[in-house]
Design a protein around this motif. Structure first.
Motif, PDB file in Angstrom:
ATOM      1  N   GLY A 114       0.796  -1.220   0.000  1.00 15.65           N
ATOM      2  CA  GLY A 114       0.000   0.000   0.000  1.00 15.65           C
ATOM      3  C   GLY A 114       0.830   1.273   0.000  1.00 15.65           C
ATOM      4  N   ARG A 115       2.133   1.166  -0.287  1.00 16.80           N
ATOM      5  CA  ARG A 115       3.025   2.335  -0.314  1.00 16.80           C
ATOM      6  C   ARG A 115       3.803   2.335  -1.618  1.00 16.80           C
ATOM      7  NH1 ARG A 115       6.216   1.783   5.223  1.00 16.80           N
ATOM      8  NH2 ARG A 115       6.581  -0.254   4.342  1.00 16.80           N
ATOM      9  N   TRP A 116       4.277   3.481  -1.982  1.00 13.57           N
ATOM     10  CA  TRP A 116       5.100   3.604  -3.175  1.00 13.57           C
ATOM     11  C   TRP A 116       6.557   3.441  -2.776  1.00 13.57           C
ATOM     12  CZ3 TRP A 116       1.915   8.476  -3.264  1.00 13.57           C
ATOM     13  CH2 TRP A 116       0.685   8.240  -3.889  1.00 13.57           C
ATOM     14  N   HIS A 117       7.238   2.526  -3.447  1.00 13.68           N
ATOM     15  CA  HIS A 117       8.655   2.280  -3.193  1.00 13.68           C
ATOM     16  C   HIS A 117       9.412   2.749  -4.438  1.00 13.68           C
ATOM     17  CE1 HIS A 117       8.313  -0.294   0.446  1.00 13.68           C
ATOM     18  NE2 HIS A 117       7.073  -0.423  -0.016  1.00 13.68           N
ATOM     19  N   LEU A 118      10.319   3.666  -4.221  1.00 11.93           N
ATOM     20  CA  LEU A 118      11.135   4.189  -5.323  1.00 11.93           C
ATOM     21  C   LEU A 118      12.561   3.723  -5.139  1.00 11.93           C
ATOM     22  CD1 LEU A 118       8.897   6.549  -4.575  1.00 11.93           C
ATOM     23  CD2 LEU A 118      10.102   7.685  -6.410  1.00 11.93           C
ATOM     24  N   GLN A 119      13.123   3.189  -6.206  1.00 14.01           N
ATOM     25  CA  GLN A 119      14.518   2.780  -6.186  1.00 14.01           C
ATOM     26  C   GLN A 119      15.291   3.763  -7.060  1.00 14.01           C
ATOM     27  OE1 GLN A 119      15.346  -1.123  -7.698  1.00 14.01           O
ATOM     28  NE2 GLN A 119      17.322  -1.220  -6.648  1.00 14.01           N
ATOM     29  N   VAL A 120      16.250   4.415  -6.452  1.00 11.47           N
ATOM     30  CA  VAL A 120      17.044   5.456  -7.117  1.00 11.47           C
ATOM     31  C   VAL A 120      18.409   4.862  -7.443  1.00 11.47           C
ATOM     32  CG1 VAL A 120      18.000   7.770  -6.846  1.00 11.47           C
ATOM     33  CG2 VAL A 120      15.850   7.193  -5.725  1.00 11.47           C
ATOM     34  N   ARG A 121      18.806   4.970  -8.720  1.00 12.57           N
ATOM     35  CA  ARG A 121      20.099   4.438  -9.146  1.00 12.57           C
ATOM     36  C   ARG A 121      20.903   5.501  -9.865  1.00 12.57           C
ATOM     37  NH1 ARG A 121      17.141  -0.626 -11.252  1.00 12.57           N
ATOM     38  NH2 ARG A 121      16.589   0.959 -12.744  1.00 12.57           N
ATOM     39  N   SER A 122      21.889   6.025  -9.200  1.00 11.74           N
ATOM     40  CA  SER A 122      22.844   6.969  -9.769  1.00 11.74           C
ATOM     41  C   SER A 122      22.159   8.119 -10.517  1.00 11.74           C
ATOM     42  CB  SER A 122      23.819   6.227 -10.694  1.00 11.74           C
ATOM     43  OG  SER A 122      24.891   7.072 -11.029  1.00 11.74           O
ATOM     44  N   ILE A 161      23.185  10.295  -6.770  1.00  8.23           N
ATOM     45  CA  ILE A 161      22.524   9.733  -5.595  1.00  8.23           C
ATOM     46  C   ILE A 161      21.933   8.369  -5.942  1.00  8.23           C
ATOM     47  CG2 ILE A 161      20.646  10.100  -3.936  1.00  8.23           C
ATOM     48  CD1 ILE A 161      22.754  12.205  -3.647  1.00  8.23           C
ATOM     49  N   SER A 162      22.041   7.430  -4.988  1.00  8.48           N
ATOM     50  CA  SER A 162      21.393   6.121  -5.097  1.00  8.48           C
ATOM     51  C   SER A 162      20.742   5.813  -3.757  1.00  8.48           C
ATOM     52  CB  SER A 162      22.405   5.033  -5.439  1.00  8.48           C
ATOM     53  OG  SER A 162      22.933   5.242  -6.725  1.00  8.48           O
ATOM     54  N   GLY A 163      19.697   4.978  -3.794  1.00 10.59           N
ATOM     55  CA  GLY A 163      19.060   4.595  -2.547  1.00 10.59           C
ATOM     56  C   GLY A 163      17.588   4.285  -2.735  1.00 10.59           C
ATOM     57  N   ASN A 164      16.834   4.348  -1.636  1.00  8.00           N
ATOM     58  CA  ASN A 164      15.408   4.011  -1.643  1.00  8.00           C
ATOM     59  C   ASN A 164      14.589   5.124  -0.990  1.00  8.00           C
ATOM     60  OD1 ASN A 164      15.630   1.260  -2.706  1.00  8.00           O
ATOM     61  ND2 ASN A 164      16.719   0.855  -0.792  1.00  8.00           N
ATOM     62  N   ILE A 165      13.382   5.296  -1.508  1.00 11.94           N
ATOM     63  CA  ILE A 165      12.429   6.259  -0.967  1.00 11.94           C
ATOM     64  C   ILE A 165      11.093   5.538  -0.849  1.00 11.94           C
ATOM     65  CG2 ILE A 165      11.253   8.458  -1.334  1.00 11.94           C
ATOM     66  CD1 ILE A 165      13.620   9.246  -3.194  1.00 11.94           C
ATOM     67  N   VAL A 166      10.427   5.690   0.285  1.00 17.04           N
ATOM     68  CA  VAL A 166       9.104   5.101   0.481  1.00 17.04           C
ATOM     69  C   VAL A 166       8.149   6.241   0.822  1.00 17.04           C
ATOM     70  CG1 VAL A 166       7.707   3.467   1.794  1.00 17.04           C
ATOM     71  CG2 VAL A 166      10.100   2.935   1.279  1.00 17.04           C
ATOM     72  N   MET A 167       7.044   6.303   0.063  1.00 21.46           N
ATOM     73  CA  MET A 167       6.038   7.337   0.271  1.00 21.46           C
ATOM     74  C   MET A 167       4.658   6.698   0.281  1.00 21.46           C
ATOM     75  SD  MET A 167       7.324  10.379  -2.288  1.00 21.46           S
ATOM     76  CE  MET A 167       7.273   9.377  -3.740  1.00 21.46           C
ATOM     77  N   ALA A 168       3.699   7.403   0.872  1.00 17.73           N
ATOM     78  CA  ALA A 168       2.307   6.950   0.866  1.00 17.73           C
ATOM     79  C   ALA A 168       1.418   8.168   0.711  1.00 17.73           C
ATOM     80  CB  ALA A 168       1.978   6.216   2.154  1.00 17.73           C
ATOM     81  N   ALA A 169       0.232   7.914   0.186  1.00 15.64           N
ATOM     82  CA  ALA A 169      -0.735   8.993   0.058  1.00 15.64           C
ATOM     83  C   ALA A 169      -1.468   9.130   1.395  1.00 15.64           C
ATOM     84  CB  ALA A 169      -1.739   8.699  -1.043  1.00 15.64           C
ATOM     85  N   ASN A 170      -1.552  10.361   1.892  1.00 14.57           N
ATOM     86  CA  ASN A 170      -2.325  10.587   3.125  1.00 14.57           C
ATOM     87  C   ASN A 170      -3.785  10.286   2.870  1.00 14.57           C
ATOM     88  OD1 ASN A 170      -0.207  11.384   4.744  1.00 14.57           O
ATOM     89  ND2 ASN A 170      -0.384  13.523   4.154  1.00 14.57           N
ATOM     90  N   GLY A 171      -4.426   9.711   3.849  1.00 13.97           N
ATOM     91  CA  GLY A 171      -5.847   9.393   3.703  1.00 13.97           C
ATOM     92  C   GLY A 171      -6.066   8.171   2.875  1.00 13.97           C
ATOM     93  N   GLY A 172      -5.106   7.299   2.780  1.00 13.88           N
ATOM     94  CA  GLY A 172      -5.281   6.060   2.021  1.00 13.88           C
ATOM     95  C   GLY A 172      -4.319   6.007   0.876  1.00 13.88           C
TER      96      GLY A 172
END
Length: 175
Positions: A114-122, A161-172
């Motif tokens: 239920g969350r957005w997972h972003l993978q950042v590569r260089s 930059i490389s790494g991971n970002i996790v985001m979610a929409a407020n209210g669902g």
């Protein structure tokens, strides 16, 4: 009773008599002098301030126009953000934003738990921040995890930059 050395107040009839006794040349000089005094008063009290104000705005208006032109894109972006604020963020919408920012090759997004997972590569740091910071300013999106590190040679002028970002929409969440 009049004090010694003071003359009694002159009446209107007395002024007319004095005017009539003056020679035509003297009357013309007095009229010319009165006109010059009125013209000087108009110049100092009315025209000169208008001319100063006009000069001020001739200098100020180009500066204000340049500021207006510089702020116009920001105002348009803010208006678009307001219009989009009523819309809830979606995975497809984020993918479109990633593509529009030119990050499609180095930034992958997927929905998990239920969350957005972003993978950042260089990704160039400035490009990532230019895309991510306005996105996170949207109150409908919540940053839940941010793990980024600088990659590549430390002597490179532009950081990547490389790494991971996790985001979610407020209210669902929204797929």
């Amino acid at each position: 009773m009049t004090a010694p050395g003071l003359r009694p107040a002159v009446s209107l009839d007395g002024l007319q008599q004095r005017w009539q006794r003056l020679a035509a040349r003297e009357r013309a000089m007095l009229l010319l002098m009165a006109a010059a005094i009125v013209a000087a008063a108009l110049w100092l009290g009315w025209l000169q301030p208008l001319l100063k104000q006009r000069s001020h705005w001739q200098v100020e208006l180009p500066r204000l126009r340049a500021q207006s032109a510089a702020l116009a894109p920001l105002l348009r972006a803010r208006e678009q953000q307001r219009q989009a604020h009523g819309q809830r963020p979606t995975l497809d919408g984020l993918r479109q934003q990633i593509t529009a920012a030119g990050l499609a090759g180095s930034l992958q997004i997927e929905m998990r738990d239920g969350r957005w997972h972003l993978q950042v590569r260089s990704v160039p740091a400035d490009a990532l921040w230019n895309w991510l910071l306005p996105l996170l300013a949207d109150p409908a999106i919540e940053l839940q995890q941010l793990q980024l590190q600088r990659t590549g040679d430390a002597n490179m002028p532009a950081a990547r930059i490389s790494g991971n970002i996790v985001m979610a929409a407020n209210g669902g969440t929204h797929p």
